[in-house]
Design an enzyme around this catalytic site. Structure first.
Site, PDB file in Angstrom:
ATOM      1  CD  GLU A 257     -20.617 -12.208 -32.013  1.00 21.12           C
ATOM      2  OE1 GLU A 257     -20.195 -12.277 -33.179  1.00 21.12           O
ATOM      3  OE2 GLU A 257     -21.711 -12.695 -31.655  1.00 21.12           O
ATOM      4  CE  LYS A 313     -18.281 -16.392 -36.164  1.00 25.33           C
ATOM      5  NZ  LYS A 313     -19.561 -15.660 -36.164  1.00 25.33           N
ATOM      6  CB  CYS A 365     -21.704 -16.006 -32.819  1.00 27.12           C
ATOM      7  SG  CYS A 365     -23.440 -15.727 -33.290  1.00 27.12           S
TER       8      CYS A 365
END
Length: 488
Positions: A257, A313, A365
């Site tokens: 990330e 995301k 994440c």
């Protein structure tokens, strides 16, 4: 009232139970303490008033989140530029606020249920409380009771009903344990059945396909200087060096990330130069910050080389990636002004990334802790990918808990999970939830191994969590009082 049911003893027992629950998760992995913790909360529960029941639930939550999410202090103090007293206060506030996710359901449960079949209804209520915590106010499904069981005898239940089924069996085991201690010997039969039956279940629900050689890179770069000019140069040099030192048989390379602390347009020339040095059938995936023409920012994964697609995301982290009540909180303390905390959310119906012959479902994440979100990715993809920057957790237990939840997502969906992180734990996880390759924490490393496209779906992948939610609601129903109880 018998001594064992004195309210203060119940609060203390619940506080201890919350701390014991933390010990069921990584790195401690004392999963057998889960039913014990539930039993400590359940014993004498129906001798309490609704208010006392709520306080018992709140005490459990304080014990759980005060011990299990202590890594919040590291994020706030070490990386949020916040002094010790304020960091301690904010961490404590976080724990006592999250504890309300147990206090409120416990109040309603005690207010509207009786002692009839309480061992059954209490377990159903516990799971419904976890569901509420997963979705209300954007959700926080960290430390769900079932997450501890990726290595326990209950693990084969995960492909059937996911983490909530594991929570349900754990909670039911705790209430039945209390009944067994009351010499209700019949409870031994369902207890034994719940723990022995999973041993007869299939070990593999999906079928392996072709093998792909992958490399996951872990740069181990300092977070505090990451977004400086020097940090950008270090990141570019580190990931370039790690990539160019790989063997030629690597088909897929993954950077974590925001591996490059710059916008995609800034990084594009570097990424194209690196891709030009790779074999023609190799692909490169990297986490990066994307800015569109409207000026919106996205936490994204983009692909180069033998690949197609990108992922933005979808489920953002409150305070880390977007600011609730931004008009009120911005500028109050430095923690609320972290860099890159104004992201936009990606679309819900994004397609998998196709790279190096793999169809890849991506979770960035925090998203990996949402079981149904990951299951929706697995329905369309043969392999799962999660990239993360766990540098925010420092040397706390947070990254190990995060890895454990990623392992459970692999087991639930019968998919390989590739996990690339900034400083650990970078790992390849097989469809049984076992780590086949991993890098040490806090080291610059390459994790090289094989993943296989998995065909077919587990029952959990097909249905998601709703059958377990329905079962939990049905278990709660027998305990409901049809007539309003008299006031005491």
């Amino acid at each position: 009232m018998p001594t064992v049911y004195r309210p203060w003893m119940g609060y203390l027992a619940a506080l201890i139970a919350g701390c014991l629950t933390t010990l069921t998760f990584s790195p401690f992995q004392l999963w057998w303490l889960g039913p014990v913790a539930v039993a400590l909360v359940f014993v004498g529960f129906h001798a309490q008033t609704p208010g006392q029941a709520a306080l018992r639930g709140w005490s459990y939550g304080v014990g759980l989140f005060g011990s299990g999410t202590s890594w919040i202090y590291v994020s706030i103090h070490d990386y949020g530029y916040t002094g010790v007293p304020l960091a301690v206060f904010l961490t404590a506030l976080f724990a006592v606020a999250l504890a309300l996710f147990y206090a409120v359901p416990f109040w309603f449960y005690r207010r509207f249920t009786g002692a009839r079949l309480a061992w059954l209804s209490f377990a159903g209520m516990w799971v419904l409380a976890e569901v509420l915590r997963t979705y209300l106010f954007t959700g926080f499904p960290w430390l769900l009771l079932g997450s501890a069981h990726v290595d326990s005898p209950l693990a084969p239940l995960a492909p059937l009903g996911g983490v909530y089924l594991l929570s349900l069996v754990t909670a039911l085991s705790g209430t039945l344990l209390v009944e067994l201690l009351r010499r209700r010997w019949w409870t031994f039969v369902p207890l034994a059945a719940m723990w022995l039956a999973p041993l007869t279940f299939p070990g593999q629900w999906t079928t392996p396909g072709e093998t792909t050689r992958v490399a996951l890179l872990q740069g181990n770069l300092p977070q505090l200087m990451k977004w400086t000019a020097e940090g950008q140069r270090n990141a570019a040099n580190t990931y370039t060096r790690l990539t160019r030192s790989l063997e030629d048989d690597i088909q897929l390379i993954v950077w974590p990330e925001t591996a490059l602390p710059m916008f995609e347009r800034q990084a594009q020339p570097l990424l194209e130069r690196i891709q030009a040095t790779l074999p023609t059938d190799a692909a490169l995936l990297t986490g990066i910050v994307e800015r569109d023409e409207q000026g919106d920012y996205y936490n994204a994964v983009i692909a180069f080389g033998d690949s197609q697609g990108r992922y933005r995301k979808e489920h953002l982290v409150p305070f880390g990636e977007f600011m609730p009540l931004e008009w009120l909180l911005r500028g109050i303390i430095a923690f609320f002004d972290l860099p890159m905390s104004s992201f936009s959310a990606g679309a819900h119906d994004q397609q998998p990334i196709n790279a190096a012959g793999l169809s890849i479902g991506t979770a960035i994440c925090y998203e990996i802790i949402y079981p149904d979100l990951v299951a929706s990715r697995a329905r369309q993809a043969g392999v799962l990918l999660t990239v993360s920057n766990d540098t925010w957790f420092g040397g706390s237990i947070g990254p190990l808990q995060h890895l454990q939840m990623a392992r459970l997502r692999a087991l639930e969906n019968g998919r390989y999970v590739m996990r690339a992180t900034s400083n650990g734990v970078t790992a390849i996880i097989d469809p049984q939830g076992q780590v086949t390759h991993r890098a040490p924490q806090f080291e610059t490393a390459q994790v090289v191994g094989e993943v296989r496209t998995m065909q077919g779906e587990t029952p959990f992948t097909r249905t998601g969590s709703w059958p377990t939610w329905l079962l939990a609601a049905l278990m709660l129903a027998p305990g409901l009082r049809l007539r309003r109880a008299r006031r005491r």
